[in-house]
Design a protein around this motif. Structure first.
Motif, mmCIF file in Angstrom:
data_model
loop_
_atom_site.group_PDB
_atom_site.id
_atom_site.type_symbol
_atom_site.label_atom_id
_atom_site.label_comp_id
_atom_site.label_asym_id
_atom_site.label_seq_id
_atom_site.Cartn_x
_atom_site.Cartn_y
_atom_site.Cartn_z
ATOM 1 N N SER A 25 0.846 -1.195 0.000
ATOM 2 C CA SER A 25 0.000 0.000 0.000
ATOM 3 C C SER A 25 0.876 1.237 0.000
ATOM 4 O O SER A 25 1.725 1.406 0.886
ATOM 5 C CB SER A 25 -0.914 0.014 1.233
ATOM 6 O OG SER A 25 -1.524 1.286 1.347
ATOM 7 N N GLY A 37 -10.380 5.754 8.868
ATOM 8 C CA GLY A 37 -10.881 5.940 10.226
ATOM 9 C C GLY A 37 -11.757 7.166 10.395
ATOM 10 O O GLY A 37 -11.993 7.610 11.515
ATOM 11 N N TRP A 64 -3.101 -3.987 8.527
ATOM 12 C CA TRP A 64 -3.899 -3.517 7.391
ATOM 13 C C TRP A 64 -4.058 -4.623 6.353
ATOM 14 O O TRP A 64 -5.054 -4.672 5.629
ATOM 15 C CB TRP A 64 -3.264 -2.270 6.769
ATOM 16 C CG TRP A 64 -2.024 -2.532 5.953
ATOM 17 C CD1 TRP A 64 -0.733 -2.514 6.395
ATOM 18 C CD2 TRP A 64 -1.978 -2.869 4.572
ATOM 19 N NE1 TRP A 64 0.110 -2.822 5.372
ATOM 20 C CE2 TRP A 64 -0.612 -3.043 4.234
ATOM 21 C CE3 TRP A 64 -2.939 -3.044 3.569
ATOM 22 C CZ2 TRP A 64 -0.205 -3.391 2.940
ATOM 23 C CZ3 TRP A 64 -2.532 -3.384 2.290
ATOM 24 C CH2 TRP A 64 -1.174 -3.556 1.984
ATOM 25 N N GLY A 105 -14.904 7.288 9.234
ATOM 26 C CA GLY A 105 -16.287 6.857 9.053
ATOM 27 C C GLY A 105 -16.710 6.882 7.595
ATOM 28 O O GLY A 105 -17.895 6.852 7.285
ATOM 29 N N ASP A 139 -0.023 3.973 0.861
ATOM 30 C CA ASP A 139 -0.405 4.776 2.021
ATOM 31 C C ASP A 139 0.264 4.295 3.307
ATOM 32 O O ASP A 139 0.242 4.980 4.321
ATOM 33 C CB ASP A 139 -1.923 4.753 2.178
ATOM 34 C CG ASP A 139 -2.591 5.111 0.865
ATOM 35 O OD1 ASP A 139 -2.328 6.209 0.349
ATOM 36 O OD2 ASP A 139 -3.334 4.267 0.308
ATOM 37 N N SER A 154 -4.781 5.057 -2.135
ATOM 38 C CA SER A 154 -6.143 5.487 -1.812
ATOM 39 C C SER A 154 -6.232 6.974 -1.502
ATOM 40 O O SER A 154 -5.293 7.560 -0.963
ATOM 41 C CB SER A 154 -6.643 4.698 -0.601
ATOM 42 O OG SER A 154 -7.972 5.059 -0.302
ATOM 43 N N SER A 187 -15.475 4.665 5.349
ATOM 44 C CA SER A 187 -15.370 3.297 4.859
ATOM 45 C C SER A 187 -14.190 3.026 3.938
ATOM 46 O O SER A 187 -14.318 2.384 2.891
ATOM 47 C CB SER A 187 -16.669 2.893 4.180
ATOM 48 O OG SER A 187 -17.111 1.735 4.788
ATOM 49 N N SER A 188 -13.030 3.452 4.356
ATOM 50 C CA SER A 188 -11.823 3.070 3.611
ATOM 51 C C SER A 188 -11.640 1.568 3.653
ATOM 52 O O SER A 188 -11.096 0.971 2.722
ATOM 53 C CB SER A 188 -10.592 3.769 4.198
ATOM 54 O OG SER A 188 -10.290 3.282 5.486
ATOM 55 N N SER A 189 -12.114 0.929 4.730
ATOM 56 C CA SER A 189 -11.947 -0.535 4.836
ATOM 57 C C SER A 189 -12.758 -1.245 3.747
ATOM 58 O O SER A 189 -12.253 -2.160 3.088
ATOM 59 C CB SER A 189 -12.337 -1.032 6.222
ATOM 60 O OG SER A 189 -13.678 -0.720 6.528
HETATM 61 P P1 ADP Z 1 -12.970 3.338 7.980
HETATM 62 O O1 ADP Z 1 -13.478 2.173 7.211
HETATM 63 O O2 ADP Z 1 -14.057 4.157 8.576
HETATM 64 O O3 ADP Z 1 -12.000 4.187 7.216
HETATM 65 P P2 ADP Z 1 -11.819 1.250 9.550
HETATM 66 O O4 ADP Z 1 -11.182 1.233 10.897
HETATM 67 O O5 ADP Z 1 -12.961 0.361 9.311
HETATM 68 O O6 ADP Z 1 -12.158 2.767 9.234
HETATM 69 O O7 ADP Z 1 -10.714 0.884 8.459
HETATM 70 C C1 ADP Z 1 -9.487 1.578 8.431
HETATM 71 C C2 ADP Z 1 -8.359 0.584 8.266
HETATM 72 O O8 ADP Z 1 -8.400 -0.003 6.955
HETATM 73 C C3 ADP Z 1 -6.988 1.222 8.354
HETATM 74 O O9 ADP Z 1 -6.575 1.323 9.696
HETATM 75 C C4 ADP Z 1 -6.134 0.227 7.566
HETATM 76 O O10 ADP Z 1 -5.819 -0.900 8.351
HETATM 77 C C5 ADP Z 1 -7.087 -0.220 6.477
HETATM 78 N N1 ADP Z 1 -6.912 0.578 5.254
HETATM 79 C C6 ADP Z 1 -7.817 1.360 4.653
HETATM 80 N N2 ADP Z 1 -7.331 1.923 3.526
HETATM 81 C C7 ADP Z 1 -6.058 1.489 3.403
HETATM 82 C C8 ADP Z 1 -5.004 1.703 2.439
HETATM 83 N N3 ADP Z 1 -5.175 2.492 1.394
HETATM 84 N N4 ADP Z 1 -3.839 1.058 2.659
HETATM 85 C C9 ADP Z 1 -3.676 0.260 3.718
HETATM 86 N N5 ADP Z 1 -4.612 0.031 4.626
HETATM 87 C C10 ADP Z 1 -5.790 0.625 4.499
#
Ligand code: ADP
Ligand code: MG
Length: 384
Positions: free
Chosen positions: A67, A122, A90, A124, A69, A117, A126-128
């Motif tokens: 990643s 984190g 992650w 809210g 990021d 990305s 939905s990066s996850s």
């Molecule tokens: P949200 O979904 O609200 O952003 P979450 O705690 O559910 O928060 O998910 C965030 C986690 O997803 C990050 O701490 C990381 O582990 C992972 N993540 C999201 N985007 C990336 C990315 N681009 N590269 C690596 N890990 C990521």
């Protein structure tokens, strides 16, 4: 960051061009909060912020993940070693998707993945889910699995629930996988039936701002579990499968039957009225009256603050400040205890509103929020 750049970085990392580049967006939930684990209605739309993945398949049982990021070298995993974990890495999100696909009987034999990305993590937004869905879509394409989007979303949810160990509903992954530009997604989380509802803010002279408070209070995880358990208790006491089955016009009678269970009464009232607010929002947007959804959003915030009790001072400050500065409506969005709020406003008011919000946060001695405009954008897709 464009698709070409992500492909070039992949080539530097892994020594060959990727077989493709895919994207999946973050999302904002317009209305329908904490309804998804009650078999209820939600109404998210996709953000322009998205996660890109350059991916090639491998046939030697190895998964390499990188990643931009996070940085550092690529993480190398053996598919045969993949097993649910809760160590917060992650890599669990994309690895969990590979695990879920294989568990469901799909012959995925490995991949090289490079991600980049623009979805704030984190907050809210939905990066996850963006990370999971982009992984699932790329593998579905590269392995010719032909899985419908809703099924990809289900597998991503399983990855997050079981492999990562985060108990989330189906909304985030479905939004990232299925949203369409210029629309909000009206999703029934009981049967996953969906309808695209026209939500063209710009054409109506409106803007929807996302205000990321940049705070996430530490107890959010445990409180989510408590609310969920409280909703299940309410359904059990009322003898229904899920709170979705309590009709809005039978709410008073249902609450009376809960007797002295004050906390359960509040949770049930939120869920039942929130489902009604989603239906009202759908009706107003179908009637081409987007301004009228403002008060519905604000009602939703009051319910989350007073009945569900998951707001926090920073989110209340956004909502109260925005409303007194002339916003049409505002509410917290997402799990609560921090993260982001949304504000519906006339396009002409956005400059003043943003400034007023920043001044209010400065006056309260808080970190300035990140404010950006949320344009209802496309769901996941292939770029290259
Ligand atoms: P949200 O979904 O609200 O952003 P979450 O705690 O559910 O928060 O998910 C965030 C986690 O997803 C990050 O701490 C990381 O582990 C992972 N993540 C999201 N985007 C990336 C990315 N681009 N590269 C690596 N890990 C990521
Ligand atoms: Mg998440």
């Amino acid at each position: 960051m464009g698709a070409q750049q992500v492909a070039e970085r992949f080539a530097e990392l892994y020594g060959a061009e990727p077989q493709g580049v895919w994207a999946a967006p973050g999302r904002v939930n317009l209305i329908g909060e904490h309804t998804d684990y009650n078999d209820g209605f939600v109404m998210p739309f996709a953000l322009p912020h998205r996660t890109l993945a350059a991916v090639s398949r491998r046939d030697d049982g190895v998964l390499r993940l990188h990643s931009a990021d996070i940085g550092g070298p690529a993480v190398e995993l053996r598919l045969d070693d993949l097993a649910p974990r809760s160590d917060g890495a992650w890599t669990a999100y994309p690895a969990g998707v590979v695990w879920a696909l294989r568990e469901a009987g799909h012959a995925v034999t490995g991949a090289d993945v490079h991600l980049s990305s623009t979805v704030p993590t984190g907050a809210g937004l939905s990066s996850s889910a963006a990370l999971e869905v982009v992984t699932a879509l790329a593998l579905d394409d590269l392995y010719g699995l032909g899985l419908p989007r809703w099924k990809q979303a289900r597998l991503c949810q399983r990855a997050e629930n079981v492999y990562v160990g985060a108990p989330t509903g189906i909304m985030d992954q479905t939004a990232s996988a299925c949203c369409e530009a210029g629309h909000a997604l009206f999703l029934d989380t009981r049967d996953l039936s969906q309808q695209q509802i026209p939500f063209d803010l710009a054409a109506a002279g409106l803007r929807l701002l996302v205000v990321d408070t940049r705070v996430q209070h530490a107890h959010s995880g445990g409180e989510y579990g408590k609310r969920r358990a409280g909703c299940e208790k309410g359904a059990a006491l009322l003898g229904v499968d899920a709170l979705r089955d309590v009709p809005y016009d039978g709410l008073d009678a249902a609450l009376a039957r809960l007797g002295g269970e004050e906390e359960v009464v509040r949770l049930v009232r939120h869920v039942v009225t929130e489902n009604e607010r989603v239906e009202r929002t759908v009706a107003l947007l179908r009637a081409d009256d987007p301004r009228a959804i403002g008060p519905v959003l604000t009602e939703g915030h009051a319910s989350l603050r007073d009945d569900f009790r998951i707001s926090c001072p920073e989110l209340d400050l956004v909502v109260d400040t925005a409303l007194s500065a002339g916003a049409l409506g505002a509410r917290m969005t997402g799990g609560g205890f921090g993260g982001s709020a949304i504000v519906l406003a006339e396009a002409t008011d956005v400059g003043t509103l943003t400034k007023t919000l920043e001044e209010a946060f400065a006056a309260a001695g808080r970190t300035l929020p990140r404010v950006f405009e949320a344009v209802p954008s496309a769901g996941a897709g292939r770029l290259l």
